[in-house]
Design an enzyme around this catalytic site. Structure first.
Site, PDB file in Angstrom:
ATOM      1  N   GLN A  97      22.631   0.129 -39.113  1.00  0.00           N
ATOM      2  CA  GLN A  97      21.859   1.320 -39.466  1.00  0.00           C
ATOM      3  C   GLN A  97      21.832   1.566 -40.977  1.00  0.00           C
ATOM      4  OE1 GLN A  97      24.492   3.895 -37.010  1.00  0.00           O
ATOM      5  NE2 GLN A  97      24.294   5.366 -38.678  1.00  0.00           N
ATOM      6  N   GLU A 110      35.614  18.389 -40.486  1.00  0.00           N
ATOM      7  CA  GLU A 110      35.533  19.524 -39.564  1.00  0.00           C
ATOM      8  C   GLU A 110      34.282  19.453 -38.671  1.00  0.00           C
ATOM      9  OE1 GLU A 110      36.884  22.395 -37.552  1.00  0.00           O
ATOM     10  OE2 GLU A 110      38.163  21.332 -38.973  1.00  0.00           O
ATOM     11  N   GLY A 142      25.706  15.924 -33.441  1.00  0.00           N
ATOM     12  CA  GLY A 142      25.491  17.083 -34.296  1.00  0.00           C
ATOM     13  C   GLY A 142      24.021  17.344 -34.589  1.00  0.00           C
ATOM     14  N   MET A 186      31.139   7.616 -37.571  1.00  0.00           N
ATOM     15  CA  MET A 186      31.400   6.482 -38.465  1.00  0.00           C
ATOM     16  C   MET A 186      32.711   6.711 -39.223  1.00  0.00           C
ATOM     17  SD  MET A 186      27.755   5.078 -39.693  1.00  0.00           S
ATOM     18  CE  MET A 186      27.473   6.217 -41.015  1.00  0.00           C
ATOM     19  N   GLY A 187      33.531   7.638 -38.729  1.00  0.00           N
ATOM     20  CA  GLY A 187      34.829   7.872 -39.348  1.00  0.00           C
ATOM     21  C   GLY A 187      34.723   8.748 -40.582  1.00  0.00           C
ATOM     22  N   ALA A 188      35.796   8.711 -41.417  1.00  0.00           N
ATOM     23  CA  ALA A 188      35.955   9.679 -42.509  1.00  0.00           C
ATOM     24  C   ALA A 188      35.798  11.070 -41.895  1.00  0.00           C
ATOM     25  CB  ALA A 188      34.956   9.450 -43.646  1.00  0.00           C
ATOM     26  N   HIS A 222      32.885  16.674 -37.390  1.00  0.00           N
ATOM     27  CA  HIS A 222      33.230  15.773 -36.279  1.00  0.00           C
ATOM     28  C   HIS A 222      34.182  16.468 -35.299  1.00  0.00           C
ATOM     29  CE1 HIS A 222      32.603  12.587 -39.590  1.00  0.00           C
ATOM     30  NE2 HIS A 222      31.605  12.416 -38.751  1.00  0.00           N
ATOM     31  N   SER A 267      29.907  16.823 -44.719  1.00  0.00           N
ATOM     32  CA  SER A 267      29.477  15.437 -44.505  1.00  0.00           C
ATOM     33  C   SER A 267      30.490  14.483 -45.126  1.00  0.00           C
ATOM     34  CB  SER A 267      28.105  15.222 -45.151  1.00  0.00           C
ATOM     35  OG  SER A 267      27.833  13.844 -45.264  1.00  0.00           O
ATOM     36  N   SER A 268      30.635  13.301 -44.526  1.00  0.00           N
ATOM     37  CA  SER A 268      31.575  12.296 -45.049  1.00  0.00           C
ATOM     38  C   SER A 268      31.208  11.893 -46.469  1.00  0.00           C
ATOM     39  CB  SER A 268      31.557  11.043 -44.172  1.00  0.00           C
ATOM     40  OG  SER A 268      31.859  11.377 -42.840  1.00  0.00           O
TER      41      SER A 268
END
Ligand code: AMP
Length: 284
Positions: free
Chosen positions: A61, A35, A147, A30-32, A37, A185-186
Site C-alpha cells: 500500500q 491512542e 477508524g 501498521m504499528g507505532a 489504535h 497519527s503514527s
C-alpha cells in the site's frame, strides 16, 4: 497476550476459538501504536470476547516514493501497549509470510478508490484491500474495527466486504484527537513542534464547516473553498484536497440537500507529513 507470526498458526487459533463459540474482534494496524489504535481495541472489546490486533507494515500500500522504509517500527513498545490494552493475540507476520514468492493474486477496487487518496496514491487502495482480505481470512473475525480517520479506506472496506460476501461486521470508530484537535497519527512524530501546533487549523476548518452548516448554508463547495483558504493561510501547509463528499460513494457534493449527511474530507501536506482529517455533517 500471545504473539503470533505465522499466518497458518493464527488461522488455526481463530478456527479453534470459533469452534469454542468465542466472538472474535480484529483491529488492523501498521504499528507505532497510539491512542487512536487503542480506542479501536476498546471498541472491539465491547462486543468481542477475544481481540486480535494485527501489526503489519504492508509494502503493497506504499507507492515507490512513499515512506515504507522510514515508517516507524517501535515493536517492543507496541507489544507493551497492546498487552496493556488487553489484546489477546498480537498477529505480527513477516512480509514474506503474507507475500511469499509464489504470491500473485490481488484485489482491484472500483471507482470509490479512484478519487482523492486513490487519485494521489496510485495502487494504494488495491494494496489495502488485498491485505485486509488476507488478514480477514487469517484472523476469521466476527467484527473488524477501522477508524473513521481514514474515511475513504473505511468506505472501501465496507464495499469490499459487501462485494465479496465476506461474513464480518465492519465497525467504524470515531477519530481520536490530540488536545489541540490534531487527529492522532503514527506519522505525527515527523512534525516539527511548530507544525504540530499549527496543525490545529485542520480541526478549526472542520469546525468552521460545522458552523456554516448549522447556519443552514447549502453551498458546500464554497464552504470547502473557505476551509481550503484557512489551511493555506498557514505557512508551509498545502491542501491536496478539501471537499464535501457523499459518505458512501465519495462523489464530491457541491450543494447540500435537506436531511442528507455529507463528510468533509481533507488531506494537507505539512512539511514532510501528509495530514488527513474529516468530519460528518447532517444538513437539516
Ligand atoms: P494505521 O496503523 O495508521 O494503518 O491505522 C490502523 C487503524 O487505526 C485504521 O483503521 C485507522 O483508521 C485507525 N486510526 C488511526 N488513527 C486514528 C485516530 N486518530 N482515531 C481513530 N482511529 C485511528
Amino acid at each position: 497476550m500471545q504473539i503470533i507470526t505465522e499466518p497458518r498458526e493464527m488461522q488455526a487459533i481463530s478456527e479453534k476459538l470459533r469452534l469454542n463459540r468465542q466472538l472474535i474482534g480484529v483491529v488492523m494496524t501498521m504499528g507505532a501504536l497510539h491512542e487512536g489504535h487503542l480506542s479501536l481495541v476498546r471498541l472491539a472489546r465491547e462486543t468481542a470476547g477475544i481481540v486480535i490486533l494485527t501489526l503489519f507494515v504492508n509494502p503493497r500500500q506504499f507507492g515507490a516514493n512513499e515512506d515504507l522504509h522510514r515508517y516507524p517500527r517501535p515493536f517492543e513498545q507496541d507489544i507493551a501497549l497492546a498487552k496493556a490494552a488487553g489484546v489477546d493475540y498480537l498477529f505480527a507476520p513477516e512480509a514474506s509470510g503474507i507475500y511469499p514468492e509464489t504470491f500473485q493474486t490481488s484485489l482491484v477496487c472500483g471507482t470509490l478508490a479512484d478519487k482523492f487518496e486513490g487519485a494521489l496514491r496510485q495502487g494504494h487502495f488495491n494494496g489495502v484491500a488485498t491485505v485486509v482480505a488476507k488478514l480477514l481470512n487469517i484472523t476469521k473475525p466476527h467484527i473488524a474495527v477501522f477508524g473513521e480517520k481514514d474515511a475513504q479506506q473505511l468506505a472501501i472496506i465496507r464495499r469490499l466486504v459487501a462485494d465479496l460476501n465476506i461474513d464480518v461486521t465492519i465497525v467504524g470508530a470515531p477519530i481520536v484527537r490530540e488536545e489541540n484537535g490534531l487527529a492522532v497519527s503514527s506519522r505525527n512524530i515527523y512534525l516539527t513542534s511548530g507544525e504540530r501546533s499549527n496543525a490545529s487549523i485542520l480541526c478549526q476548518g472542520l469546525q468552521h464547516a460545522g458552523t456554516c452548516i448549522a447556519l443552514n448554508r447549502r453551498d458546500l463547495s464554497a464552504i470547502a473553498a473557505e476551509v481550503d483558504a484557512m489551511v493555506r493561510s498557514v505557512q508551509g501547509f498545502i491542501p491536496d484536497y478539501v471537499s464535501f463528499v457523499d459518505e458512501e460513494t465519495f462523489e464530491p457534493a457541491d450543494n447540500a440537500e435537506q436531511g442528507r449527511e455529507y463528510r468533509m474530507i481533507m488531506a494537507v501536506r505539512a512539511g514532510s507529513v501528509r495530514l488527513l482529517d474529516n468530519a460528518k455533517f447532517l444538513c437539516r
